[in-house]
Design an enzyme around this catalytic site. Structure first.
Site, mmCIF file in Angstrom:
data_model
loop_
_atom_site.group_PDB
_atom_site.id
_atom_site.type_symbol
_atom_site.label_atom_id
_atom_site.label_comp_id
_atom_site.label_asym_id
_atom_site.label_seq_id
_atom_site.Cartn_x
_atom_site.Cartn_y
_atom_site.Cartn_z
ATOM 1 N N LYS A 9 87.892 68.136 44.550
ATOM 2 C CA LYS A 9 86.956 68.583 45.580
ATOM 3 C C LYS A 9 87.688 68.998 46.860
ATOM 4 O O LYS A 9 88.898 68.740 47.008
ATOM 5 C CB LYS A 9 85.956 67.458 45.862
ATOM 6 C CG LYS A 9 85.023 67.152 44.672
ATOM 7 C CD LYS A 9 83.980 66.106 45.058
ATOM 8 C CE LYS A 9 83.017 65.842 43.918
ATOM 9 N NZ LYS A 9 81.945 64.888 44.336
ATOM 10 N N TYR A 49 75.198 71.925 40.543
ATOM 11 C CA TYR A 49 74.525 70.698 40.984
ATOM 12 C C TYR A 49 73.007 70.780 40.832
ATOM 13 O O TYR A 49 72.284 70.066 41.535
ATOM 14 C CB TYR A 49 74.905 70.401 42.437
ATOM 15 C CG TYR A 49 76.268 69.762 42.602
ATOM 16 C CD1 TYR A 49 76.630 68.625 41.877
ATOM 17 C CD2 TYR A 49 77.197 70.272 43.514
ATOM 18 C CE1 TYR A 49 77.867 68.020 42.044
ATOM 19 C CE2 TYR A 49 78.441 69.667 43.684
ATOM 20 C CZ TYR A 49 78.771 68.545 42.941
ATOM 21 O OH TYR A 49 79.999 67.940 43.116
ATOM 22 N N PHE A 57 70.635 64.128 49.462
ATOM 23 C CA PHE A 57 72.030 64.517 49.716
ATOM 24 C C PHE A 57 72.377 65.904 49.186
ATOM 25 O O PHE A 57 73.515 66.347 49.321
ATOM 26 C CB PHE A 57 72.997 63.473 49.132
ATOM 27 C CG PHE A 57 72.887 63.263 47.630
ATOM 28 C CD1 PHE A 57 73.552 64.091 46.737
ATOM 29 C CD2 PHE A 57 72.097 62.232 47.116
ATOM 30 C CE1 PHE A 57 73.458 63.907 45.367
ATOM 31 C CE2 PHE A 57 71.995 62.035 45.738
ATOM 32 C CZ PHE A 57 72.675 62.873 44.861
ATOM 33 N N ARG A 85 85.874 60.221 33.093
ATOM 34 C CA ARG A 85 84.940 59.490 33.965
ATOM 35 C C ARG A 85 85.470 58.097 34.284
ATOM 36 O O ARG A 85 85.373 57.633 35.414
ATOM 37 C CB ARG A 85 83.555 59.376 33.294
ATOM 38 C CG ARG A 85 82.785 60.675 33.192
ATOM 39 C CD ARG A 85 82.160 61.114 34.481
ATOM 40 N NE ARG A 85 81.056 60.283 34.923
ATOM 41 C CZ ARG A 85 80.250 60.614 35.930
ATOM 42 N NH1 ARG A 85 80.428 61.759 36.607
ATOM 43 N NH2 ARG A 85 79.278 59.822 36.298
ATOM 44 N N THR A 91 80.773 56.495 41.353
ATOM 45 C CA THR A 91 80.492 57.542 42.337
ATOM 46 C C THR A 91 80.906 57.151 43.756
ATOM 47 O O THR A 91 81.504 57.955 44.471
ATOM 48 C CB THR A 91 78.986 57.883 42.309
ATOM 49 O OG1 THR A 91 78.630 58.245 40.974
ATOM 50 C CG2 THR A 91 78.668 59.021 43.255
ATOM 51 N N ARG A 102 88.927 57.582 42.445
ATOM 52 C CA ARG A 102 88.079 57.356 43.619
ATOM 53 C C ARG A 102 88.438 56.027 44.291
ATOM 54 O O ARG A 102 88.405 55.918 45.521
ATOM 55 C CB ARG A 102 86.612 57.392 43.196
ATOM 56 C CG ARG A 102 86.145 58.821 42.863
ATOM 57 C CD ARG A 102 84.827 58.820 42.100
ATOM 58 N NE ARG A 102 84.242 60.165 42.016
ATOM 59 C CZ ARG A 102 83.158 60.443 41.327
ATOM 60 N NH1 ARG A 102 82.521 59.493 40.638
ATOM 61 N NH2 ARG A 102 82.679 61.683 41.293
ATOM 62 N N ASN A 112 84.440 61.875 47.620
ATOM 63 C CA ASN A 112 84.958 61.028 46.531
ATOM 64 C C ASN A 112 85.969 61.742 45.636
ATOM 65 O O ASN A 112 86.179 61.384 44.487
ATOM 66 C CB ASN A 112 83.809 60.395 45.743
ATOM 67 C CG ASN A 112 82.917 61.419 45.066
ATOM 68 O OD1 ASN A 112 83.195 62.621 45.120
ATOM 69 N ND2 ASN A 112 81.861 60.962 44.430
ATOM 70 N N HIS A 115 85.251 65.536 40.810
ATOM 71 C CA HIS A 115 84.066 65.635 39.957
ATOM 72 C C HIS A 115 84.505 65.600 38.503
ATOM 73 O O HIS A 115 85.563 66.133 38.161
ATOM 74 C CB HIS A 115 83.314 66.951 40.216
ATOM 75 C CG HIS A 115 82.279 67.249 39.153
ATOM 76 N ND1 HIS A 115 80.996 66.751 39.214
ATOM 77 C CD2 HIS A 115 82.371 67.935 37.975
ATOM 78 C CE1 HIS A 115 80.336 67.137 38.110
ATOM 79 N NE2 HIS A 115 81.136 67.856 37.353
HETATM 80 P P1 DAT Z 1 79.068 61.632 40.030
HETATM 81 O O1 DAT Z 1 79.874 62.619 40.830
HETATM 82 O O2 DAT Z 1 79.745 60.290 39.943
HETATM 83 O O3 DAT Z 1 78.656 62.174 38.674
HETATM 84 P P2 DAT Z 1 76.354 62.163 40.891
HETATM 85 O O4 DAT Z 1 76.321 63.215 39.841
HETATM 86 O O5 DAT Z 1 75.249 61.164 40.911
HETATM 87 O O6 DAT Z 1 77.731 61.342 40.852
HETATM 88 O O7 DAT Z 1 76.381 62.840 42.327
HETATM 89 C C1 DAT Z 1 77.121 64.032 42.526
HETATM 90 C C2 DAT Z 1 77.851 63.919 43.844
HETATM 91 O O8 DAT Z 1 76.914 63.854 44.910
HETATM 92 C C3 DAT Z 1 78.693 62.658 44.000
HETATM 93 O O9 DAT Z 1 79.981 62.824 43.447
HETATM 94 C C4 DAT Z 1 78.729 62.469 45.478
HETATM 95 C C5 DAT Z 1 77.379 62.984 45.933
HETATM 96 N N1 DAT Z 1 76.419 61.898 46.083
HETATM 97 C C6 DAT Z 1 75.813 61.191 45.096
HETATM 98 N N2 DAT Z 1 74.986 60.264 45.576
HETATM 99 C C7 DAT Z 1 75.057 60.393 46.931
HETATM 100 C C8 DAT Z 1 74.440 59.718 48.018
HETATM 101 N N3 DAT Z 1 73.569 58.732 47.818
HETATM 102 N N4 DAT Z 1 74.759 60.128 49.270
HETATM 103 C C9 DAT Z 1 75.630 61.119 49.483
HETATM 104 N N5 DAT Z 1 76.243 61.806 48.499
HETATM 105 C C10 DAT Z 1 75.969 61.443 47.245
HETATM 106 MG MG MG Z 2 77.459 63.827 38.240
#
Ligand code: DAT
Ligand code: MG
Length: 150
Positions: A9, A49, A57, A85, A91, A102, A112, A115
Site C-alpha cells: 500500500k 474495494y 471507512f 493472509r 487487519t 502488519r 496496515n 493488502h
Molecule cells: P483486510 O485488508 O484485512 O482484508 P478488510 O477487507 O476488512 O481487511 O478492509 C480493507 C481495508 O480497509 C483494511 O486493510 C484497512 C481498512 N479498514 C478496515 N476496517 C477499517 C476500520 N474499521 N477503520 C478504518 N479502516 C479500516
Molecule cells: Mg479484505
C-alpha cells in the site's frame, strides 16, 4: 497451485518497505508471477474495494489507496491465498502478531502496509482488475521442488 493478489500500500512504498514486504513472500517460497508499480485510478480502487462501499471507512480507504503509488503483485504457491493472509496478520496492526507483516511494520488500521486477497474467488476477481493475462508469467524456478515438494 493457487494465485493471490497482494498490494504494498502507499504507506509501504513511502516508507521504503517494498523490498522487505516482497522479500518475506519470496522467502516463504511463494513465487512472484506478476509485479508492477502503479498509482491506482479511482475507478479501479472502487472496483477493488466494492465489498466495502457504504461503510464508514470506505471513502477514506479509496482516497488513501489512490493517494500515492502502490506495488501490486500476484503470488503463486500451494494455498497461496491463506498463506499470504497468515503472513500479513490481522487487519488491525495493533492486534497483529509480531512476525506478521502488519504486526511488524504497522500500528494504524488505515495504514496496515499490505493488502491480500481473502479467498480464492476474490483472488481471481482482484487479479483480473490489476493484471491483463499477458502480464502474468508462468515459469519454473530451479528451487521449486525444494519448497513445495514433488
Ligand atoms: P483486510 O485488508 O484485512 O482484508 P478488510 O477487507 O476488512 O481487511 O478492509 C480493507 C481495508 O480497509 C483494511 O486493510 C484497512 C481498512 N479498514 C478496515 N476496517 C477499517 C476500520 N474499521 N477503520 C478504518 N479502516 C479500516
Ligand atoms: Mg479484505
Amino acid at each position: 497451485m493457487e494465485r493471490t493478489l497482494i498490494i504494498v500500500k502507499p504507506e509501504g512504498v513511502q516508507r521504503g518497505l517494498i523490498g522487505q514486504v516482497i522479500a518475506r513472500f519470496e522467502q516463504k517460497g511463494l513465487k512472484v508471477v506478476g509485479l508492477k508499480l502503479m498509482q491506482i485510478p479511482r475507478e479501479m480502487a472502487e472496483r477493488h474495494y466494492a465489498e466495502h462501499a457504504g461503510k464508514a471507512f470506505y471513502e477514506g480507504l479509496v482516497g488513501h489507496i489512490t493517494s500515492s503509488p502502490v506495488v501490486v503483485g500476484v503470488l503463486e504457491g500451494p494455498e497461496a491465498v491463506s498463506v499470504a493472509r497468515t503472513m500479513m496478520g490481522v487487519t488491525n496492526p495493533k492486534a497483529a502478531a509480531p512476525g506478521t507483516i502488519r504486526g511488524d511494520y504497522g500500528i494504524d488500521i488505515g495504514l496496515n502496509i499490505v493488502h491480500g486477497s481473502d479467498g480464492a474467488e476474490s483472488a481471481q476477481r482482484e487479479i483480473g482488475i490489476f493484471f491483463a493475462p499477458a502480464e502474468l508469467v508462468s515459469y519454473e524456478r530451479a528451487g521449486d521442488r525444494w519448497v513445495a515438494g514433488e
